[in-house]
Design an enzyme around this catalytic site. Sequence first.
Site, PDB file in Angstrom:
ATOM      1  N   VAL A   2      -9.312   3.834  -3.903  1.00 49.66           N
ATOM      2  CA  VAL A   2      -9.352   4.597  -5.152  1.00 49.66           C
ATOM      3  C   VAL A   2      -8.529   3.847  -6.194  1.00 49.66           C
ATOM      4  CG1 VAL A   2      -8.871   6.807  -6.274  1.00 49.66           C
ATOM      5  CG2 VAL A   2      -9.508   6.754  -3.844  1.00 49.66           C
TER       6      VAL A   2
ATOM      7  N   HIS B  76      -5.373   2.415  -1.124  1.00 48.12           N
ATOM      8  CA  HIS B  76      -6.189   1.555  -0.269  1.00 48.12           C
ATOM      9  C   HIS B  76      -7.022   2.417   0.676  1.00 48.12           C
ATOM     10  CE1 HIS B  76      -3.510  -2.276  -0.748  1.00 48.12           C
ATOM     11  NE2 HIS B  76      -3.605  -1.589  -1.866  1.00 48.12           N
TER      12      HIS B  76
ATOM     13  N   GLU C 117      -7.483   2.169   3.841  1.00 45.88           N
ATOM     14  CA  GLU C 117      -6.764   2.509   5.068  1.00 45.88           C
ATOM     15  C   GLU C 117      -5.722   3.599   4.809  1.00 45.88           C
ATOM     16  OE1 GLU C 117      -7.292  -2.079   5.258  1.00 45.88           O
ATOM     17  OE2 GLU C 117      -7.299  -0.488   3.755  1.00 45.88           O
TER      18      GLU C 117
ATOM     19  N   CYS D 258      -1.292  -2.169   4.294  1.00 44.77           N
ATOM     20  CA  CYS D 258      -1.897  -1.133   5.137  1.00 44.77           C
ATOM     21  C   CYS D 258      -1.472  -1.279   6.595  1.00 44.77           C
ATOM     22  CB  CYS D 258      -3.417  -1.171   5.008  1.00 44.77           C
ATOM     23  SG  CYS D 258      -3.980  -0.653   3.362  1.00 44.77           S
TER      24      CYS D 258
END
Length: 346
Positions: free
Chosen positions: A59, A71, A73, A107
């Site tokens: 996003v 992200h 993840e 992440c």
Amino acid sequence: MAQQYKFVFTAEQAASEGVTDHKKLPKLIRKARNLVKAPSKVGAVGRASSGRFYLGVNVEFKGLLPHFSIHAEQFLIANLALNSEPKLTHLAVSDNGTVFQDPCYDCTRFLKEINNAHQIEILIKNAHGRDGSFKSLESHMPDEFGSESILSAEPSLLLMERDNCLALIDEDSAAGGISSNADLCSFLKLEALKAANKSYAPYRKCPSGVALFCEGEVYAGWYIETVDRTISLGPVQAALVDFIARGEGKGFDKITGAVLVEKKDAKVGQEDTARKLLEKIAAPNCDFKVFHCQEERKDWITGAVLVEKKDAKEGQEGKLLEKIAAPNCDFKVSHCDEELKDWIKL
């Protein structure tokens, strides 16, 4: 409309999409990428220990720096947390639907915070590979990047049930309401407090939570940090994960109310970041309020009595009260025995 914006699949629903086990995760990646509204479309698909499958998407927020973004993840991890999933077992991430790569550095930091990080398997597949292969998260990042050495011997890690024992500060309890609606403000405040109590902030001890209001629905999320002080997911972003996952395509500009609950003297405050993000994406008339909380005090306990067997194999007399009760707490221990029943005669 709901099916178009689906971010959680039961085992049966996933099977109807051809995903019968973790090896078939790529079959859901197209659905994840189709949900992305950003120019770069990164999708993530994860299998939880419950057998359910979760989607994550990246996003981006127009006009804001990249560090405000979410992200794929991170979205997935927040999605798991919002649905009370205790473990992630398998993960697949792709930006084109064909190649599946390792999570990025940031992440991976988040993934290492999950309580079963050593068991998480990551799908690796190049453009020419037929099925690809899974490798452990541990092989992607050495042990020194884990959180086990930072926390206590029995850490409560990400995705595990938490209660930060936070309560609103009295002086904030009577603060002004959102759009002159005291009932709505009180409700959002309590929802944000609930979120803050679930916040994962074991390193800098600055839990926080956010509740968003949109067309009669409330969406909530909480701050998630990593051992790296520069890598975290803000409470507004986490609440936006809830909004995207359950909002059935509603735009951020429909958000008309927001409440942030955080500690008054938090080392890592969220108010400025939250305000800047909401001013950029929410409705022009979105009313944003901040309330403060603190850990609940137990020192009002001034007396306690324990009753137990005198020769109990596992006595309960300990030092817990010394840590949480008032300094002058009067603690007494009385002993008991089983009543004799042999006086009962027919």
